[in-house]
Enzyme design. Structure first.
Site, PDB file in Angstrom:
ATOM      1  N   PRO A   1       2.260  61.425  -0.645  1.00  0.00           N
ATOM      2  CA  PRO A   1       1.666  61.059   0.641  1.00  0.00           C
ATOM      3  C   PRO A   1       2.567  60.226   1.544  1.00  0.00           C
ATOM      4  O   PRO A   1       2.685  60.504   2.744  1.00  0.00           O
ATOM      5  CB  PRO A   1       0.401  60.294   0.246  1.00  0.00           C
TER       6      PRO A   1
ATOM      7  N   GLY B   1      -4.833  59.989   4.739  1.00  0.00           N
ATOM      8  CA  GLY B   1      -3.933  60.364   3.662  1.00  0.00           C
ATOM      9  C   GLY B   1      -2.516  59.875   3.887  1.00  0.00           C
ATOM     10  O   GLY B   1      -2.174  58.730   3.583  1.00  0.00           O
ATOM     11  N   CYS B   2      -1.692  60.756   4.421  1.00  0.00           N
ATOM     12  CA  CYS B   2      -0.269  60.460   4.521  1.00  0.00           C
ATOM     13  C   CYS B   2       0.051  59.391   5.559  1.00  0.00           C
ATOM     14  O   CYS B   2       1.030  58.653   5.403  1.00  0.00           O
ATOM     15  CB  CYS B   2       0.503  61.748   4.803  1.00  0.00           C
ATOM     16  N   VAL B   3      -0.746  59.269   6.614  1.00  0.00           N
ATOM     17  CA  VAL B   3      -0.516  58.202   7.588  1.00  0.00           C
ATOM     18  C   VAL B   3      -0.800  56.849   6.952  1.00  0.00           C
ATOM     19  O   VAL B   3      -0.004  55.917   7.041  1.00  0.00           O
ATOM     20  CB  VAL B   3      -1.355  58.407   8.864  1.00  0.00           C
TER      21      VAL B   3
ATOM     22  N   SER C   1       1.858  55.952   4.358  1.00  0.00           N
ATOM     23  CA  SER C   1       3.115  55.582   5.012  1.00  0.00           C
ATOM     24  C   SER C   1       3.003  54.225   5.678  1.00  0.00           C
ATOM     25  O   SER C   1       3.967  53.438   5.688  1.00  0.00           O
ATOM     26  CB  SER C   1       3.496  56.647   6.043  1.00  0.00           C
TER      27      SER C   1
END
Length: 214
Positions: free
Chosen positions: A121, A150-152, A155
């Site tokens: 992710p 998720g990935c935001v 990060s």
């Protein structure tokens, strides 16, 4: 406790803004075709988020700040997907060569833009992103992308953990449902980043452009 009381409780504990940094980079997370194709399991109806991100990208390029795109890609055997690939079935669309994993229309990388390929992710986990940003003298990141929950989010937490002042552009992030989108923006703003608007972000970038005389 009422919703109003809960919000006030959060405001008392978490109500700090850190502001934009002095040497930012724009990170555009996983804007892939699958999120925009109604026939794909990944489809999320996030066209507005992409349009916002593209406007921010234009302002970032005018201000001559680094633009970094991330994408997900797996070996044909998915051996590099680990437990994430095992758990999240739609990740099959990111197996090398699948057109759903390609960048969305309008987001084709420019020659001077860095592309980071990842399997998990976070844009930082298992990649060279943190060391690259540090070597470039970057002190902060502007996050746009998919999906917010998720990935935001992953990060965002890692960007903060690596010492980068972090801003998440709400208009330029999207999710398949408003509830996880809104909840994760709320939580990121409380603990990890400043959640900002497209208007604030472009205003900041235009100010940088004016300072650089470009």
């Amino acid at each position: 406790m009422s919703e109003e009381d809960l919000l006030e409780n959060y405001r008392r504990a978490y109500n700090t803004k850190v502001g934009f940094g002095e040497r930012p980079a724009l990170i555009m997370i996983d804007f892939c075709q699958g999120y925009f194709d109604p026939d794909c399991d990944l489809y999320s109806g996030v066209e507005d988020a992409l349009a916002s991100a593209l406007r921010i990208r234009e302002a970032a390029r005018a201000a001559k700040i680094p633009v970094i795109l991330t994408g997900v890609s797996y070996h044909p055997s998915a051996i590099d997907g680990g437990r994430f690939f095992e758990k999240a079935a739609p990740l099959r669309y990111f197996i090398e060569g699948n057109p759903m994993g390609a960048f969305a229309d309008g987001l084709e990388p420019h020659d001077d833009e860095l592309v980071i390929t990842k399997q998990y992710p976070s844009a930082f986990f298992g990649t060279s992103l943190a060391s690259t940003l540090t070597a470039m003298g970057i002190d902060s990141v502007l996050l746009t992308g998919l999906t917010t929950s998720g990935c935001v989010r992953a990060s965002c937490v890692d960007a903060m953990s690596h010492g980068f002042r972090t801003a998440v552009v709400a208009d330029a992030c999207g999710d398949r449902h408003d509830a996880p989108h809104d909840a994760n923006l709320f939580d990121m703003n409380a603990k990890y980043a400043d959640v900002v608007s497209e208007e604030e972000t472009i205003g900041f970038l235009q100010k940088l452009q004016g300072q650089s005389g470009t």
